[in-house]
Design an enzyme around this catalytic site. Structure first.
Site, PDB file in Angstrom:
ATOM      1  N   ASN A 199       3.270   5.532  16.016  1.00  0.00           N
ATOM      2  CA  ASN A 199       2.952   6.480  14.896  1.00  0.00           C
ATOM      3  C   ASN A 199       1.739   5.984  14.132  1.00  0.00           C
ATOM      4  O   ASN A 199       1.075   4.769  14.411  1.00  0.00           O
ATOM      5  CB  ASN A 199       4.192   6.315  13.929  1.00  0.00           C
ATOM      6  CG  ASN A 199       4.614   5.069  13.298  1.00  0.00           C
ATOM      7  OD1 ASN A 199       3.565   4.461  12.824  1.00  0.00           O
ATOM      8  ND2 ASN A 199       5.694   4.476  13.409  1.00  0.00           N
ATOM      9  N   PRO A 200       0.863   6.928  13.675  1.00  0.00           N
ATOM     10  CA  PRO A 200      -0.238   6.926  13.068  1.00  0.00           C
ATOM     11  C   PRO A 200      -0.241   5.808  12.076  1.00  0.00           C
ATOM     12  O   PRO A 200      -1.477   5.177  11.961  1.00  0.00           O
ATOM     13  CB  PRO A 200      -0.582   8.248  12.486  1.00  0.00           C
ATOM     14  CG  PRO A 200       0.190   9.227  13.311  1.00  0.00           C
ATOM     15  CD  PRO A 200       1.373   8.419  13.812  1.00  0.00           C
ATOM     16  N   TYR A 201       0.988   5.559  11.296  1.00  0.00           N
ATOM     17  CA  TYR A 201       0.658   4.455  10.249  1.00  0.00           C
ATOM     18  C   TYR A 201       0.614   3.317  11.034  1.00  0.00           C
ATOM     19  O   TYR A 201      -0.414   2.289  10.730  1.00  0.00           O
ATOM     20  CB  TYR A 201       2.137   4.517   9.461  1.00  0.00           C
ATOM     21  CG  TYR A 201       2.262   3.353   8.498  1.00  0.00           C
ATOM     22  CD1 TYR A 201       1.339   2.930   7.650  1.00  0.00           C
ATOM     23  CD2 TYR A 201       3.239   2.465   8.686  1.00  0.00           C
ATOM     24  CE1 TYR A 201       1.506   1.734   6.819  1.00  0.00           C
ATOM     25  CE2 TYR A 201       3.500   1.323   7.946  1.00  0.00           C
ATOM     26  CZ  TYR A 201       2.732   1.054   6.864  1.00  0.00           C
ATOM     27  OH  TYR A 201       2.981  -0.042   6.106  1.00  0.00           O
ATOM     28  N   GLY A 202       1.352   3.108  11.958  1.00  0.00           N
ATOM     29  CA  GLY A 202       1.207   1.628  12.759  1.00  0.00           C
ATOM     30  C   GLY A 202      -0.010   1.525  13.514  1.00  0.00           C
ATOM     31  O   GLY A 202      -0.703   0.381  13.507  1.00  0.00           O
ATOM     32  N   LYS A 205      -2.993   0.655  11.102  1.00  0.00           N
ATOM     33  CA  LYS A 205      -2.699  -0.780  10.588  1.00  0.00           C
ATOM     34  C   LYS A 205      -3.446  -1.740  11.519  1.00  0.00           C
ATOM     35  O   LYS A 205      -4.014  -2.773  11.446  1.00  0.00           O
ATOM     36  CB  LYS A 205      -1.472  -0.986   9.863  1.00  0.00           C
ATOM     37  CG  LYS A 205      -0.848  -0.586   8.670  1.00  0.00           C
ATOM     38  CD  LYS A 205      -1.443  -1.262   7.642  1.00  0.00           C
ATOM     39  CE  LYS A 205      -0.819  -1.100   6.215  1.00  0.00           C
ATOM     40  NZ  LYS A 205      -1.386  -1.894   5.360  1.00  0.00           N
TER      41      LYS A 205
END
Length: 393
Positions: A199-202, A205
């Site tokens: 996902n874009p969050y991971g 990061k």
């Protein structure tokens, strides 16, 4: 004419002398009556032997405020920077009241996306280290607003690194996430588990981690990267808690949703996904208490070494299903929470829990608050005494 000119020169010289005397008197008075604010600001702008000055980004947020509290208790000097888009000014006020002494704590309202403002903050303050928490951090939201996440997490981390390099700040503790691993085939997750975020969050990061690691190879910077799992709980003494913005409730942590349901703010709890390949069909996560999490960050700061990059998983080493979590929350609150089961959330994964043996061996850290019900009871107590979050402050 010569007489008149000499008189004019004499009067002019007299005025200059009088003005100089006036300015001198004013300076003396100001020095004798410096306000605590003026004095404390000067302390933040200079290095002091035996005092470590830490910049905490996202310092008004849930985790950042708890980290600042721990640092202050351990006699660190703390500067908190936050744009308050996700943080709470009330949490800042709590710490200001607890630590009012000059040179202990200051708060700066700023956005890390503003490179000029960030550079000014570094230029005006003598930082010894940075704890970088600031980030938008909801998996579901990241799938709907990916560009926001790449900008807020990856780009802003680059801005912070550039400012650190320009002003020779040599220590970085980076608050990362287990989301960088994605959905590994094998459990538990070790630090050698391939990073394949889904996902874009991971992904954002992981990109930030890569930038940090690449940059560290060209400097003598001390870097610690902590990949932590699902955070719960609150300060055991009841001074701080979790109070997300109301509009973010649907994206928030499961603990917040449970408490909202227990308080009747929402009609019940919505569990997204019951067809995962787990024992009861719901997601399995490693729930880490916020008190343990900030302890890991402080230990990482104490063990950071020049020209070294330390990467650690911060978790309990035990996975708990969402259904288990809900049952623990019911017991902690004493409320029979209504549960509605829905389809999966985009970008989510079935099972994630850690192997924390490396951080135990190298930093002497181990999770202490591992009783799910007790952690939730502590957080619930804060929720009940802060029905409107920090708005009373």
């Amino acid at each position: 004419m010569d007489y008149l000119d000499s008189r004019r020169k004499s009067r002019c010289a007299g005025k200059i002398i009088a003005a100089a005397l006036c300015i001198t008197v004013c300076i003396i008075i100001l020095k004798q009556n410096q306000s605590p604010t003026y004095s404390s600001l000067s302390l933040f702008s200079q290095h002091e032997l035996g005092v470590t000055h830490v910049l905490v980004t996202g310092g008004a947020g849930y985790i950042g405020s708890h980290a600042a509290l721990r640092l202050l208790k351990d006699s660190y000097r703390v500067t908190k920077v936050d744009n308050l888009s996700r943080g709470n000014l009330g949490a800042v006020k709590v710490l200001q009241d607890l630590f009012p002494e000059p040179g202990r704590l200051q708060f700066i309202y700023a956005d890390l996306g503003d490179a000029k403002a960030v550079n000014k903050i570094f230029a005006e303050n003598a930082f010894d280290a940075v704890m970088h928490f600031a980030a938008v951090a909801y998996v579901g939201e990241s799938t709907m607003e990916p560009l926001r996440y790449y900008h807020n997490i990856t780009s802003n981390t680059l801005v912070v690194l550039e400012a650190m390099a320009a002003h020779k700040v040599k220590t970085l503790i980076y608050s990362s996430t287990c989301a960088t691993y994605g959905e590994p085939v094998k459990m538990p997750i070790t630090e050698q588990t391939p990073q394949l975020p889904i996902n874009p969050y991971g992904k954002a990061k992981k990109m930030a981690e890569d930038i940090i690691i690449d940059f560290s190879k060209t400097t003598d910077m001390a870097v610690m990267i902590l990949r932590y799992f699902n955070v719960i709980g609150s300060d055991p003494e009841g001074r701080l808690g979790e109070a997300p913005q109301p509009e973010l409730r649907e994206h928030g942590r499961i603990s917040g949703a449970c408490f909202d349901a227990a308080r009747g703010i929402i009609p019940g709890l919505k569990v997204k996904g019951i067809d995962y390949k787990t024992a009861d069909g719901t997601c399995v996560r490693d729930y880490i208490d916020v008190t343990d999490l900030v302890d890991a960050h402080v230990k990482a700061l104490a063990h950071a070494k020049p020209r070294k990059v330390g990467i650690y998983n911060v978790g309990t080493g035990k996975g708990r299903s969402v259904k288990e979590f809900v049952e623990a929350c019911k017991k902690a609150t004493g409320v029979d929470i209504k549960v509605e089961y829905l389809n999966r959330r985009p970008g989510d994964y079935a099972e994630v829990f850690s192997d924390p043996s490396k951080i135990k061996q190298e930093l002497n850290w181990k999770a202490q608050y591992t009783d799910l019900k007790k952690s939730l009871q502590i957080a619930w107590k804060w929720q009940k005494s802060h029905l409107n979050g920090y708005s009373h402050s």
